[in-house]
Design a protein around this motif. Structure first.
Motif, mmCIF file in Angstrom:
data_model
loop_
_atom_site.group_PDB
_atom_site.id
_atom_site.type_symbol
_atom_site.label_atom_id
_atom_site.label_comp_id
_atom_site.label_asym_id
_atom_site.label_seq_id
_atom_site.Cartn_x
_atom_site.Cartn_y
_atom_site.Cartn_z
ATOM 1 N N ALA A 307 0.837 -1.208 0.000
ATOM 2 C CA ALA A 307 0.000 0.000 0.000
ATOM 3 C C ALA A 307 0.872 1.258 0.000
ATOM 4 C CB ALA A 307 -0.918 -0.001 1.221
ATOM 5 N N LEU A 308 1.917 1.239 0.823
ATOM 6 C CA LEU A 308 2.808 2.415 0.904
ATOM 7 C C LEU A 308 3.421 2.708 -0.459
ATOM 8 C CD1 LEU A 308 5.059 2.256 4.084
ATOM 9 C CD2 LEU A 308 3.611 4.150 3.362
ATOM 10 N N GLN A 309 3.902 1.647 -1.086
ATOM 11 C CA GLN A 309 4.557 1.775 -2.392
ATOM 12 C C GLN A 309 3.568 2.367 -3.418
ATOM 13 O OE1 GLN A 309 6.004 -2.144 -3.273
ATOM 14 N NE2 GLN A 309 6.014 -1.668 -5.463
ATOM 15 N N LYS A 310 2.345 1.871 -3.423
ATOM 16 C CA LYS A 310 1.359 2.355 -4.397
ATOM 17 C C LYS A 310 0.935 3.788 -4.102
ATOM 18 C CE LYS A 310 -1.296 -0.218 -6.752
ATOM 19 N NZ LYS A 310 -2.202 -1.110 -7.446
ATOM 20 N N LEU A 311 0.771 4.086 -2.822
ATOM 21 C CA LEU A 311 0.339 5.445 -2.456
ATOM 22 C C LEU A 311 1.435 6.463 -2.772
ATOM 23 C CD1 LEU A 311 -1.470 4.723 0.934
ATOM 24 C CD2 LEU A 311 -2.534 5.602 -1.145
ATOM 25 N N LYS A 312 2.682 6.073 -2.511
ATOM 26 C CA LYS A 312 3.799 7.012 -2.748
ATOM 27 C C LYS A 312 3.950 7.337 -4.232
ATOM 28 C CE LYS A 312 7.095 4.991 -0.326
ATOM 29 N NZ LYS A 312 8.314 4.678 0.414
ATOM 30 N N ALA A 313 3.434 6.441 -5.060
ATOM 31 C CA ALA A 313 3.549 6.670 -6.511
ATOM 32 C C ALA A 313 2.530 7.709 -6.995
ATOM 33 C CB ALA A 313 3.359 5.352 -7.246
ATOM 34 N N PRO A 323 7.689 6.862 5.936
ATOM 35 C CA PRO A 323 7.474 6.504 4.537
ATOM 36 C C PRO A 323 7.997 5.108 4.199
ATOM 37 C CG PRO A 323 9.355 7.982 4.745
ATOM 38 C CD PRO A 323 8.815 7.781 6.131
ATOM 39 N N ASP A 324 8.735 4.505 5.124
ATOM 40 C CA ASP A 324 9.260 3.161 4.848
ATOM 41 C C ASP A 324 8.778 2.178 5.916
ATOM 42 O OD1 ASP A 324 10.837 3.514 7.114
ATOM 43 O OD2 ASP A 324 12.339 4.595 5.940
ATOM 44 N N MET A 325 9.289 0.961 5.853
ATOM 45 C CA MET A 325 8.729 -0.111 6.681
ATOM 46 C C MET A 325 9.450 -0.298 8.019
ATOM 47 S SD MET A 325 6.086 -1.253 5.288
ATOM 48 C CE MET A 325 5.844 -2.738 6.251
ATOM 49 N N GLU A 326 10.467 0.504 8.287
ATOM 50 C CA GLU A 326 11.223 0.309 9.523
ATOM 51 C C GLU A 326 10.361 0.640 10.748
ATOM 52 O OE1 GLU A 326 14.976 2.400 9.449
ATOM 53 O OE2 GLU A 326 15.071 2.097 11.626
ATOM 54 N N ASP A 327 10.298 -0.261 11.703
ATOM 55 C CA ASP A 327 9.547 -0.058 12.944
ATOM 56 C C ASP A 327 8.157 0.498 12.696
ATOM 57 O OD1 ASP A 327 11.590 -0.998 14.486
ATOM 58 O OD2 ASP A 327 12.513 0.962 14.739
ATOM 59 N N VAL A 331 -0.715 0.457 9.614
ATOM 60 C CA VAL A 331 -1.560 1.653 9.552
ATOM 61 C C VAL A 331 -0.902 2.642 8.603
ATOM 62 C CG1 VAL A 331 -2.171 3.723 10.887
ATOM 63 C CG2 VAL A 331 -2.526 1.470 11.885
ATOM 64 N N VAL A 332 -1.641 3.138 7.625
ATOM 65 C CA VAL A 332 -1.073 4.146 6.728
ATOM 66 C C VAL A 332 -2.036 5.342 6.668
ATOM 67 C CG1 VAL A 332 -0.234 4.690 4.417
ATOM 68 C CG2 VAL A 332 0.061 2.376 5.311
ATOM 69 N N SER A 333 -1.583 6.462 7.225
ATOM 70 C CA SER A 333 -2.385 7.691 7.165
ATOM 71 C C SER A 333 -1.876 8.536 6.014
ATOM 72 C CB SER A 333 -2.285 8.460 8.476
ATOM 73 O OG SER A 333 -2.932 7.734 9.495
ATOM 74 N N PHE A 334 -2.786 9.283 5.413
ATOM 75 C CA PHE A 334 -2.383 10.061 4.234
ATOM 76 C C PHE A 334 -3.334 11.227 4.021
ATOM 77 C CE2 PHE A 334 -5.810 8.473 1.511
ATOM 78 C CZ PHE A 334 -6.153 7.289 2.166
ATOM 79 N N VAL A 335 -2.829 12.201 3.264
ATOM 80 C CA VAL A 335 -3.632 13.348 2.879
ATOM 81 C C VAL A 335 -3.726 13.334 1.361
ATOM 82 C CG1 VAL A 335 -3.731 15.871 2.843
ATOM 83 C CG2 VAL A 335 -2.864 14.686 4.880
ATOM 84 N N VAL A 336 -4.946 13.535 0.846
ATOM 85 C CA VAL A 336 -5.126 13.668 -0.605
ATOM 86 C C VAL A 336 -5.161 15.168 -0.889
ATOM 87 C CG1 VAL A 336 -6.624 13.147 -2.580
ATOM 88 C CG2 VAL A 336 -6.474 11.539 -0.662
ATOM 89 N N ASP A 337 -4.197 15.627 -1.654
ATOM 90 C CA ASP A 337 -4.057 17.056 -1.893
ATOM 91 C C ASP A 337 -5.377 17.654 -2.399
ATOM 92 O OD1 ASP A 337 -2.765 19.488 -2.077
ATOM 93 O OD2 ASP A 337 -2.222 19.159 -4.188
ATOM 94 N N GLY A 338 -5.845 18.676 -1.722
ATOM 95 C CA GLY A 338 -7.034 19.407 -2.167
ATOM 96 C C GLY A 338 -8.360 18.757 -1.800
ATOM 97 N N VAL A 339 -8.339 17.613 -1.142
ATOM 98 C CA VAL A 339 -9.603 16.928 -0.833
ATOM 99 C C VAL A 339 -9.702 16.682 0.681
ATOM 100 C CG1 VAL A 339 -11.111 14.976 -1.371
ATOM 101 C CG2 VAL A 339 -9.411 15.719 -3.059
ATOM 102 N N VAL A 392 -6.577 1.951 -3.868
ATOM 103 C CA VAL A 392 -5.668 2.960 -4.435
ATOM 104 C C VAL A 392 -6.185 3.448 -5.797
ATOM 105 C CG1 VAL A 392 -3.300 3.444 -5.177
ATOM 106 C CG2 VAL A 392 -3.691 2.076 -3.139
ATOM 107 N N ASP A 393 -6.705 2.523 -6.601
ATOM 108 C CA ASP A 393 -7.265 2.943 -7.907
ATOM 109 C C ASP A 393 -8.379 3.966 -7.709
ATOM 110 O OD1 ASP A 393 -5.556 1.302 -9.151
ATOM 111 O OD2 ASP A 393 -7.033 -0.242 -9.707
ATOM 112 N N LYS A 394 -9.190 3.758 -6.696
ATOM 113 C CA LYS A 394 -10.353 4.637 -6.511
ATOM 114 C C LYS A 394 -9.951 6.021 -5.985
ATOM 115 C CE LYS A 394 -13.203 1.708 -8.130
ATOM 116 N NZ LYS A 394 -13.445 1.811 -9.575
ATOM 117 N N LEU A 395 -8.717 6.168 -5.554
ATOM 118 C CA LEU A 395 -8.274 7.509 -5.134
ATOM 119 C C LEU A 395 -8.233 8.460 -6.336
ATOM 120 C CD1 LEU A 395 -5.510 6.640 -2.523
ATOM 121 C CD2 LEU A 395 -7.748 7.673 -2.075
#
Ligand SMILES: Cc1ncc(COP(=O)(O)O)c(C=O)c1O
Length: 407
Positions: A307-313, A323-327, A331-339, A392-395
């Protein structure tokens, strides 16, 4: 690998005519059929009020209830069942420690140290204790990747009486260096409470190895029903604490003007407990053991990394947290720019995808990170890569509906 979705009846539900994609397990996990069946069996064959009678059903209920206490003890490697107290949830467990321990032990001139990433349950509670006692509430801050730097541990000093820290952040997904925190706190003879609400569903916890003084979690985030939580406390500390709630079952002898209290752990379990929840917690522990933590971990890390890899793209996504898998946990929180996150959540729901939106009960953290509010996808081992693909596609669709191109 086994498709664990099949174990969870609710995952067959359709949402708005689409297959449900549940990405909110950090808020509450779903329950496997085995857990639901265990509760049904209890209600059909064993229900009585535990510790309240000598008739068969009361005895069966007592056995069901107390066998879960032993199961929890073994699961967490606590020394004794006296150290396992059932509460309503993690929040109540933290409040129990705050009111029965801290209120009597903390005074003006002392400090209580927590992190900026605490859930309100482990923040507002300590704020209240600080206000009532005049103690200073001191914060350890995360870095710009959402990790807790060890340098922040210098906030724990000779004035510190309590350190309260989450094992894993429900917003950032970071796993905090609790061993180092416990060691540092004990050097200055402070007591440590670890909030394991986001940890126990995902990783084995060995309380004797950790050596914290208190550990709390909620059953409903680890595949059991709502209404049950656990407080672990070291026996010698619990022994000297006053009861939190008063009433039936927590007493030994009651006179008109005086009462002597029951022994541990009953001293802290006033009134009839949520036995169905407790039974379900026992079944959830059996289920975790059957699946095994290594399998849970492997699956969840694979999903999170994917998920992280796809979202970062996606150029319009900003990750809130490492942004990486260390510790890091699932859970992945994120902001969609402008939404706005609520729009993200509502539009995704049209495609059957459930993600959380808002401040995630961590307003001071979001304010500190200068993030107004955010979306959060949280995974459990019953999720699949295909579900993440849809999410991720639906984003792109979210951006399009809100009037942006996908870039
Ligand atoms: C880290 C953390 N602590 C505490 C809690 C509170 O749990 P409960 O509402 O079950 O008491 C939560 C719930 O989201 C959490 O994520």
């Amino acid at each position: 690998m086994k498709n664990f979705r099949e174990d969870f009846p609710i995952l067959n539900e359709e949402v708005r005519g689409q297959k449900l994609i549940y990405l909110d397990s950090a808020a509450t996990s779903q329950r496997p059929l085995k857990v639901l069946e265990a509760v049904m069996k209890y209600d059909k064959e064993e229900n009585g009020n535990p510790h309240r009678g000598s008739h068969t059903l009361s005895l069966r209920a007592t056995e069901a209830f107390e066998s879960v206490r032993e199961k929890v003890r073994e699961f967490l490697n606590a020394r004794s069942t006296k150290e396992i107290i059932f509460t309503k949830n993690a929040t109540e467990a933290i409040n129990l420690v705050a009111y029965s321990y801290a209120l009597n032990e903390v005074q003006k001139g002392d400090s209580i140290v927590i992190t900026i990433a605490e859930h309100h349950a482990n923040l507002v509670t300590w704020q209240q204790i600080a206000k009532k006692t005049g103690a200073e509430l001191r914060f350890m801050y995360v870095d710009d990747q959402g990790r807790l730097p060890l340098e922040e541990l210098h906030k724990i000093d000779e004035t510190t009486k309590i350190v309260a820290c989450t094992h894993m952040s429900n917003v950032l997904g970071s796993i905090f260096p609790v061993k180092e925190i416990i060691r540092k706190a004990h050097e200055v003879e402070a007591k440590v409470l670890i909030d394991g609400a986001q940890a126990v569903p995902h990783m084995p916890v060995d309380l004797q190895e950790l050596d914290c003084d208190f550990y709390v979690f909620s059953g409903h985030k680890m595949y059991s029903l709502m209404g049950v939580g656990v407080l672990y406390g070291k026996e010698e500390i619990l022994e000297n604490m006053e009861p939190f709630l008063f009433g039936g079952d927590m007493i030994e002898y009651v006179y008109e003007q005086e009462t002597s209290f029951n022994e541990l752990p009953y001293k802290f379990e006033a009134g009839t407990q949520g036995v169905e929840g407790i039974v379900s917690l026992g079944a959830a522990i059996d289920y975790i053991r059957e699946v095994t933590y290594p399998v849970i971990h492997e699956r969840e890390m694979e999903l999170t990394s994917y998920a992280l890899q796809k979202l970062k793209a996606l150029p319009y996504i900003k990750i809130v947290g490492p942004p990486d898998m260390e510790d890091r946990g699932a859970v992945v929180s994120f902001v969609v720019d402008g939404v706005h996150p609520h729009d993200v959540s509502m539009i995704l729901d049209h495609y059957g995808v459930g993600v959380r939106a808002g401040h995630h009960c961590a307003q001071p953290l979001l304010r500190y990170l200068k993030v107004f509010s955010c979306s959060r996808a949280s995974f459990a081992f019953y999720n699949t890569k295909e579900e993440i693909d849809v999410f991720v596609d639906k984003l792109d669709e979210v951006r399009r509906v809100m009037g942006y191109g996908s870039k």
